[in-house]
Write a protein that holds these residues in place. Structure first.
Motif, mmCIF file in Angstrom:
data_model
loop_
_atom_site.group_PDB
_atom_site.id
_atom_site.type_symbol
_atom_site.label_atom_id
_atom_site.label_comp_id
_atom_site.label_asym_id
_atom_site.label_seq_id
_atom_site.Cartn_x
_atom_site.Cartn_y
_atom_site.Cartn_z
ATOM 1 N N GLN A 85 62.571 -96.417 16.649
ATOM 2 C CA GLN A 85 62.206 -95.556 17.772
ATOM 3 C C GLN A 85 63.324 -95.567 18.823
ATOM 4 O O GLN A 85 64.478 -95.458 18.466
ATOM 5 C CB GLN A 85 60.826 -95.946 18.301
ATOM 6 C CG GLN A 85 59.756 -95.751 17.211
ATOM 7 C CD GLN A 85 58.347 -95.830 17.721
ATOM 8 O OE1 GLN A 85 57.952 -95.143 18.632
ATOM 9 N NE2 GLN A 85 57.565 -96.710 17.101
ATOM 10 N N GLY A 86 63.035 -95.649 20.103
ATOM 11 C CA GLY A 86 64.091 -95.555 21.095
ATOM 12 C C GLY A 86 64.653 -94.144 21.186
ATOM 13 O O GLY A 86 63.913 -93.165 21.176
ATOM 14 N N ASP A 87 65.990 -94.031 21.231
ATOM 15 C CA ASP A 87 66.667 -92.727 21.295
ATOM 16 C C ASP A 87 66.816 -92.213 19.870
ATOM 17 O O ASP A 87 67.906 -92.193 19.293
ATOM 18 C CB ASP A 87 68.026 -92.898 21.979
ATOM 19 C CG ASP A 87 68.662 -91.568 22.365
ATOM 20 O OD1 ASP A 87 68.053 -90.511 22.107
ATOM 21 O OD2 ASP A 87 69.776 -91.580 22.912
ATOM 22 N N VAL A 88 65.689 -91.777 19.285
ATOM 23 C CA VAL A 88 65.610 -91.582 17.832
ATOM 24 C C VAL A 88 66.562 -90.510 17.330
ATOM 25 O O VAL A 88 67.153 -90.660 16.254
ATOM 26 C CB VAL A 88 64.171 -91.226 17.396
ATOM 27 C CG1 VAL A 88 64.028 -91.388 15.895
ATOM 28 C CG2 VAL A 88 63.157 -92.087 18.105
ATOM 29 N N ARG A 90 68.084 -97.642 26.439
ATOM 30 C CA ARG A 90 68.894 -97.633 27.669
ATOM 31 C C ARG A 90 70.011 -96.584 27.611
ATOM 32 O O ARG A 90 70.797 -96.465 28.549
ATOM 33 C CB ARG A 90 69.477 -99.016 27.926
ATOM 34 C CG ARG A 90 68.430 -100.082 28.237
ATOM 35 C CD ARG A 90 69.074 -101.388 28.619
ATOM 36 N NE ARG A 90 69.804 -101.972 27.500
ATOM 37 C CZ ARG A 90 70.754 -102.901 27.618
ATOM 38 N NH1 ARG A 90 71.118 -103.326 28.818
ATOM 39 N NH2 ARG A 90 71.352 -103.396 26.558
ATOM 40 N N ILE A 91 70.097 -95.877 26.494
ATOM 41 C CA ILE A 91 71.079 -94.798 26.286
ATOM 42 C C ILE A 91 72.511 -95.293 26.470
ATOM 43 O O ILE A 91 73.404 -94.545 26.840
ATOM 44 C CB ILE A 91 70.790 -93.573 27.206
ATOM 45 C CG1 ILE A 91 69.288 -93.335 27.315
ATOM 46 C CG2 ILE A 91 71.422 -92.309 26.624
ATOM 47 C CD1 ILE A 91 68.910 -92.185 28.229
ATOM 48 N N ARG A 92 72.738 -96.561 26.210
ATOM 49 C CA ARG A 92 74.078 -97.152 26.289
ATOM 50 C C ARG A 92 74.641 -97.316 24.889
ATOM 51 O O ARG A 92 73.899 -97.501 23.920
ATOM 52 C CB ARG A 92 74.015 -98.522 26.968
ATOM 53 C CG ARG A 92 73.608 -98.509 28.420
ATOM 54 C CD ARG A 92 73.248 -99.899 28.904
ATOM 55 N NE ARG A 92 74.273 -100.894 28.597
ATOM 56 C CZ ARG A 92 74.878 -101.645 29.518
ATOM 57 N NH1 ARG A 92 74.563 -101.522 30.800
ATOM 58 N NH2 ARG A 92 75.779 -102.539 29.163
ATOM 59 N N THR A 106 72.772 -98.944 21.294
ATOM 60 C CA THR A 106 72.505 -97.895 20.313
ATOM 61 C C THR A 106 73.274 -98.104 19.014
ATOM 62 O O THR A 106 72.712 -98.071 17.917
ATOM 63 C CB THR A 106 72.890 -96.515 20.894
ATOM 64 O OG1 THR A 106 72.205 -96.307 22.129
ATOM 65 C CG2 THR A 106 72.566 -95.393 19.927
ATOM 66 N N VAL A 107 74.575 -98.295 19.137
ATOM 67 C CA VAL A 107 75.456 -98.301 17.961
ATOM 68 C C VAL A 107 75.174 -99.451 17.003
ATOM 69 O O VAL A 107 75.116 -99.229 15.775
ATOM 70 C CB VAL A 107 76.929 -98.276 18.411
ATOM 71 C CG1 VAL A 107 77.869 -98.506 17.235
ATOM 72 C CG2 VAL A 107 77.245 -96.946 19.104
#
Length: 310
Positions: free
Chosen positions: A267-270, A235-237, A241-242
């Protein structure tokens, strides 16, 4: 220059951040297309690309480090101008839509940093992971004073990310890198303990709740399972992410290579999760133990970076 600057740790952190960013970027297209990256990562197949290029994560981290190297602290207008000029010089680094709108403005009118960022995203400001992805070297720089690391991280975030979650994500990563740099020659706490220590210095937020949740995961949780619980940046939030990136970092604080493999499994925002984890872990370990092949393939950093610790 501030007397508390830990330039050597900041230099190591930016190297690890760039390596993680470039390594993660190799997996990003496969992760998006069909998920085929998962098995290759689990089998530890090194990406075949002859050059691993870093992205906006590293480009913006370099701007943060450049300001610290010149001023010893974050001047928000100077940082705004530095971000803007770096974008205009090389806009093809994968910047998000918000930065494509904001950074050209800051390049010519850096004083606009106070008014322009809050107007993004229907007036709420960005709660994305962009302030967190670039801040680990700052945390390493101020590792002698974690309160100042948190304050400076918040200042750096507000130039582009004014939503409380975006700021909290930056604070959490900076504090984590600060702790990592301080632990070069001392016992490392358990991962759950260290996650709770980071959470205690993070503003009340979904990011902080995610860190606490991360600290409560069972010891034998696998990275893919942790990503399912915590999110891995899809979700690029900041809150998506953190927590996962720091879960990976704190579980591999003595092994940068394995930290990056574990983070990539989510994976995700690798590229961003690996940039965060790489910047934090390298603040403690440096990059000397990374396979030589990785270092040869990673796109070099600008020559001035090598002089930061000098």
């Amino acid at each position: 220059m501030t007397a508390t600057a830990n330039r050597a740790a900041a230099q190591d952190s930016i190297r690890g951040l760039a390596l993680g960013d470039a390594f993660g970027e190799c997996w990003f297209p496969l992760s998006l297309l069909d998920g085929s990256a998962h098995e290759e990562i689990r089998e530890r197949r090194v990406p075949a690309a002859p050059v691993w290029h870093w992205t906006d994560d590293t480009a913006m981290a370099l701007s943060v480090l450049r300001v610290l190297n010149g001023l010893g602290e974050i001047d928000q207008q100077v940082l705004a101008r530095t971000f803007g000029r770096a974008f205009m010089a090389d806009p093809g680094r994968g910047y998000g839509s918000g930065m494509h709108a904001l950074l050209p403005v800051l390049a010519g009118h850096p004083e606009a940093w106070e008014a322009a960022p809050p107007a993004l995203f229907e007036g709420e400001g960005s709660l994305g992971n962009g302030a967190a992805m670039r801040v680990a070297p700052l945390g390493a720089w101020f590792s002698d004073d974690l309160r100042r690391a948190a304050e400076q991280a918040a200042r750096s975030a507000r130039v582009t990310h004014t939503h409380p979650e975006g700021i909290a994500g930056a604070v959490a990563v900076a504090v984590a890198a600060g702790f990592a740099a301080r632990m070069r020659r001392v016992r490392v706490p358990s991962a759950p303990e260290l996650l709770r220590m980071i959470a205690a210095r993070t503003p009340r937020s979904a990011v902080r709740r995610g860190l606490i949740r991360a600290s409560e995961l069972a010891y034998d949780t696998q990275p893919r399972e942790a990503a399912d619980v915590l999110g891995s940046g899809s979700r690029i939030r900041a809150d998506d992410t953190v927590p996962f990136a720091l879960w990976c970092a704190t579980h591999h604080l003595s092994d940068l290579t394995e930290a990056l493999w574990a983070t990539a499994e989510g994976q995700g925002d690798v590229d961003t999760t690996c940039a965060i984890a790489g910047g934090v872990v390298a603040a403690r370990t440096g990059i000397a133990d990374v396979p030589a092949e990785w270092l040869q393939r990673c796109e070099p950093l600008p020559g001035w970076v090598e002089g930061v610790a000098g």
